[in-house]
Every structure is written in structure tokens, then in C-alpha cells.
Design a protein around this motif. Structure first.
Motif, short mmCIF file in Angstrom:
data_model
loop_
_atom_site.label_atom_id
_atom_site.label_comp_id
_atom_site.label_asym_id
_atom_site.label_seq_id
_atom_site.Cartn_x
_atom_site.Cartn_y
_atom_site.Cartn_z
N ARG A 146 -5.22 7.33 3.01
CA ARG A 146 -3.78 7.06 2.92
C ARG A 146 -2.98 8.36 2.79
N VAL B 182 -3.73 0.64 8.70
CA VAL B 182 -3.62 0.25 7.29
C VAL B 182 -3.05 -1.16 7.16
N ASP C 107 0.84 -1.18 0.00
CA ASP C 107 0.00 0.00 0.00
C ASP C 107 0.89 1.24 0.00
#
Length: 548
Positions: free
Chosen positions: A144, A161, A122
């Protein structure tokens, strides 16, 4: 606290333009949980059309399950436009969006070229001095993008996350392989101790699942049989059941065939009066009624028979009864123990048919609730692959360990040659130590009995001093010699584990069920790495099984 790589004491003076990033790296390492890793200033290089392109990733956070988060930190002001977010470096404007995507693509490509596997990655953008008006232009999900208003909770967002999905995508690489790759990118050798610690702590956490499941079950009578593989959480289940009983004032008892496991349970519970072997329990009744106990097999048999005939003295005395390693009990012993549990109590029997080392007929469990669980959270996939390929288990064993495991070692020695056995075993031990393993996390196990083992007759293997059982203390605990490398039999090491297991004296001409079970018990002790020291004939039999 997470691990910072490179460590702060190896970084040296931090350039002024890098101090903000280094402070962020230290912040993440301080607040993220243990067994997370924070890599900082990770450089990459790629070549295209005879040109070399260089780049640097500010931070890569690696979770214990193999998930990665690439973090790009931008200090000071930023420019927002229709093409995304950019940063001015002098008179030159550079796209942050393009920089993050290029870093991700090049890291993925480099890893895939090296390992043939993919990464579960990610992206996150961190701008502690600037508030982005429209996060949608950054090109990654808005959650994010961490700007100035959220700067104080960066570690919490990073952890969220990386843990919102419990595991990495099944097609992606594991934490061990990724850690080795990233540390190589930083020219830092990865820490064997960290990997072993990760395997151990993650196993304890993951193995709690079986306990949580059983803890929600109820019924009257509650008779539960669990046939579960090594490292599936049976011990954790027993600990939790004992603790739950104590919390509500119930009488509980844990009975096991294996002495070592009982001693470990006594220490773990802090209640030695609630954990016993069957023979210890029988001996207490035998001696309390005025008889002299004679150590050895005759004493075992005599006290066991006496216990069966006089168990009424203890009948219906416990609310929760746990019987572990039940595959090694005689049917009569089990039926006798069942009488200790109150009619409305919890009676839980734990076993693993693949670890049945004695030819004993088990009890009849007709009418019981039965759970079959062939998932291990302790053994890495490399080890379970061997177990399955060699045909050592009745059903395929599935590994859910967070580590892939390190490559196994196979060393061959000459059958019947004691010197050849010692040299082969010494070679394996020396290799493991040279690669960074430590002596107190290596278990040297023979598949033979203590009396028939040639290896256990020696106090030294080359320059390595062995730690062996030499007797018992007054309290009945095993007493060990002053060696550094534990040497024991697979029989006595049942219920325990080590980062590295060296399984030796594998000398057989046929692979019958008993030998398969000894191999299974020995191999399933390994949390990280396995080494096999065997004769050429034994190797041929095992490798032949794996090719069938």
C-alpha cells in the motif's frame, strides 16, 4: 474512465501547491474503470474539548461495490525514522503515519455519526518523487506504499487494492450511501444519472454468473429447468447460450411468451431469426401452410392448436432451444416446443414462479436438472425488502445489487376517484424529476390491464406527456405515441427494467396470489427507486402484511 469529483471544469484555477495532487486525481480518473469515483481534496472537521480540528484527504477512491481507498500524496523528500515517515513543512516536522490514521478515523467517525453504518477503508501512501528505503515503518502493508519506482503504475495498484475482494464487508455501507455522504462533504450534489448507470452496468456484469455456471454444465440429454427470480441473469444466460451455439455453427432458437422481451433479444443478438414468441412461431407455420391468420385471441388459439398438431414439420431442427417466461405457457405449448430440440441438444427452460400472471397448468419436468436461484443483481435491497415484507415471493429474495437503492415513495389516492389518482401520480412524477431523475428512465406502470386501466386513457398526467402503445408496425413491433414518460402495464413491461418504477392504480380489497404476482412483477422492474400510488385500503393491506 472514472468520475472525478468535483469535475475538472468546476475546480477553477488550481493553486501551485495543489497542482501535483490535481494531476494525480486526473490520472486516476482517466485510467480507472467506469463507475469508480475519484474524490479529491476532501475536507473534514471534528470537535473535541471545545476545540475544532480540521483536516484534508488528498484522494478517496470509491469502488462500485462500496470499498474505499484513502490516498495520501507526499511530494518531494521525506524523513524516515523509528517512529515512521515524516515531512518537513518549514521548520516543523509532521508525521505522515499519524496524518493518514487521523484522516481515516475522522472520516469513519463522521460517516458513522451520519448514517449509523461503517466504511470498508484501506490506506495508501503515494510519494512520486521519493524512494522509501524501509516500507515497514509506514504503518500500513508494504504493497500500500507506492513510491517513485512504482509511480507509473499507481492506477493499476489502486484498482488491484479495490478489487482484490469482490465486495465490501457485509457489515459496511454501500456505494450509494457513501457517494451521497462524500459529495455532501464536497458540497456537490450526487448524480442520479451516475447511480442509475452504475446499477445498470454492474447488474449486467454481475448477472453473468448464472450464465458462466450453466455454460460449464453438460449432459445428454441436457434438460435444464431454471426457476430464478427477476434480475438474476436469465436473459444474459439466454444471450450467451445463443452466442455459444452460433460460434460452433449450431442451430439455436429462443422462444418467449413476452413480445417485448423477444424484440429486445432480437436487437441484442443481431439475429432476429433466432428469437420469437410462441404465437409468432405458430403463426409462421399456420400461414406457410396456406391459412389466413386472424389477429386476436381466436387466431392465437387456432394457430397454437395447429402448431401442436403439425410440429413434426419442425421437429428435431435445433441444437439449442431456450424457452423463457415458461411460467406463462400452457403445458401443451411447452410439450410441443420440446419436440423442436434434437435428441442430443441443449434444452433450457427459464421461469419465475413469482411472475406467473396467468392461471395455466405447467408441463411435467420430472427427470430434469433443476436450479432454483432467488438472488437478484438488479433490484436494490430497499426494493427486495419491500417484496419480502409484503410477502410477494414464495421464498425470500436476496439482493446483490451494488446499490442500496433510494428511499421508496408511497402516495395515497381516493378509491374510485379518477382526479385523485391523476393528482397523486403527477405528484410522484414531479418529485422524482425535481430530485434529478430523467423522464426516459422512469417507467409508469399500472397493475391493471390495458383496457381496464383508467390511467392509460389519458395522454397527460398534469404537465407530463405520456408515451403509450398506440398500435403495431407492419413488422409487428409496438408503436408508441410521442410522449416523454413511458406508461404501460406490468404485463407488457415484463422482462424490462428502469431506474425508477412508479407502480400505480393499486386499488384492491384483498391481497390474493394474482395481485401479489402483479405487484412482484412491477416492483422487481426497479433498478434504483420505487414509488407506489395506492388507495388507503390497499396501503393498509400491504402494510398489514409487512407487520405480520
Amino acid at each position: 474512465m472514472a468520475e472525478l469529483i468535483p469535475p475538472a471544469d468546476l475546480v477553477g484555477p488550481v493553486p501551485a501547491k495543489k497542482r501535483n495532487e490535481f494531476k494525480t486525481a486526473q490520472l486516476l480518473a482517466e485510467y480507472l474503470p467506469p463507475h469508480f469515483k475519484v474524490f479529491h481534496s476532501v475536507h473534514w472537521a471534528t470537535q473535541n474539548c471545545d476545540k475544532t480540528f480540521l483536516g484534508e484527504i488528498d484522494f478517496i477512491v470509491l469502488s462500485p461495490t462500496g470499498r474505499l481507498l484513502l490516498i495520501e500524496q507526499k511530494n518531494g523528500g521525506l524523513l524516515e525514522g523509528k517512529d515512521g515517515v515524516s515531512k518537513l513543512y518549514g521548520a516543523q516536522q509532521k508525521s505522515v503515519n499519524m496524518q493518514m490514521n487521523r484522516n481515516l478515523e475522522n472520516l469513519q467517525t463522521a460517516f458513522e455519526n451520519r448514517s449509523g453504518q461503517k466504511l470498508d477503508i484501506d490506506l495508501l501512501m503515494y510519494c512520486p518523487d521519493y524512494t522509501i528505503k524501509d516500507k515497514s515503518i509506514v504503518g500500513i502493508p508494504a504493497d500500500r506504499v507506492v513510491d517513485q519506482p512504482q509511480a507509473d503504475v499507481l492506477p493499476e495498484i489502486v484498482q488491484h487494492v479495490l478489487t482484490e475482494r469482490a465486495t465490501a464487508r457485509h457489515t459496511c455501507a454501500d456505494a450509494v450511501l457513501i457517494s451521497a455522504f462524500l459529495t455532501n462533504q464536497l458540497n456537490v450534489r450526487y448524480d442520479i444519472g451516475f447511480l442509475g448507470g452504475l446499477a445498470k452496468s454492474a447488474y449486467i456484469e454481475q448477472a453473468a454468473g448464472l450464465s458462466e455456471w450453466v455454460g460449464q454444465m453438460s449432459g445428454s440429454p441436457f434438460h435444464l429447468l431454471i426457476n430464478a427470480t427477476a434480475g438474476s441473469g436469465k436473459t444474459q444466460l439466454a444471450l450467451d447460450e445463443l452466442a455459444a451455439a452460433e460460434s460452433v455453427g449450431q442451430a439455436a432458437l429462443y422462444v418467449c411468451f413476452n413480445r417485448n422481451l423477444v424484440e429486445d433479444m432480437k436487437k441484442a443478438t443481431g439475429r432476429p431469426d433466432t428469437c420469437t414468441t410462441f404465437h409468432e412461431l405458430a403463426r409462421v407455420l399456420y400461414e406457410s401452410n396456406g391459412f389466413d391468420y386472424k389477429p386476436g385471441a381466436p387466431g392465437f388459439e387456432q394457430s397454437a392448436e395447429y402448431f401442436a398438431d403439425h410440429v413434426e414439420q419442425f421437429a428435431h431442427s435445433v441444437d439449442v432451444l431456450l424457452i423463457d417466461e415458461a411460467q406463462d405457457f400452457e403445458a401443451q405449448w411447452l410439450n410441443t416446443l420440446f419436440k423442436l430440440c434434437k435428441p442430443g441438444g441443449r434444452l433450457i427452460v427459464l421461469m419465475d414462479e413469482n411472475q406467473k400472471l396467468y392461471s395455466r397448468v405447467s408441463a411435467d419436468f420430472g427427470g430434469w436438472i433443476k436450479i432454483d436461484h432467488q438472488v437478484t443483481y438488479r433490484c436494490p435491497r430497499i426494493v427486495t425488502d419491500h417484496i419480502n415484507e409484503f410477502g410477494l415471493a414464495a421464498q425470500p429474495i436476496v439482493s446483490r445489487s451494488v446499490v442500496e437503492g433510494l428511499p421508496s415513495i408511497l402516495e395515497v389516492y381516493e378509491a374510485g376517484n379518477d382526479d385523485s389518482l391523476l393528482k397523486a401520480t403527477e405528484k410522484v412524477l414531479s418529485q422524482l424529476l425535481a430530485e434529478g431523475h430523467v423522464k426516459d428512465e422512469i417507467a409508469l406502470l399500472t397493475v391493471k390491464g390495458a383496457e381496464s386501466s383508467d390511467l392509460l386513457k389519458h395522454d397527460l398526467i398534469g404537465k407530463h406527456c405520456l408515451k403509450k402503445i398506440v398500435g403495431r408496425t407492419v413488422s409487428g413491433d409496438f408503436e408508441y405515441s410521442d410522449g416523454e414518460v413511458l406508461a404501460d402495464t406490468v404485463f407488457r413491461f415484463k422482462g424490462r427494467s428502469a431506474n425508477c418504477v412508479v407502480l400505480t392504480e393499486l386499488d384492491f380489497q384483498e391481497l390474493d396470489e394474482n395481485r401479489k404476482r402483479r405487484l412482484f412483477v412491477g416492483m422487481s422492474r426497479a433498478r434504483l427507486r420505487l414509488a407506489l400510488v395506492m388507495t388507503q385500503e390497499a396501503a393498509g393491506l400491504l402494510l398489514g402484511e409487512s407487520n405480520n
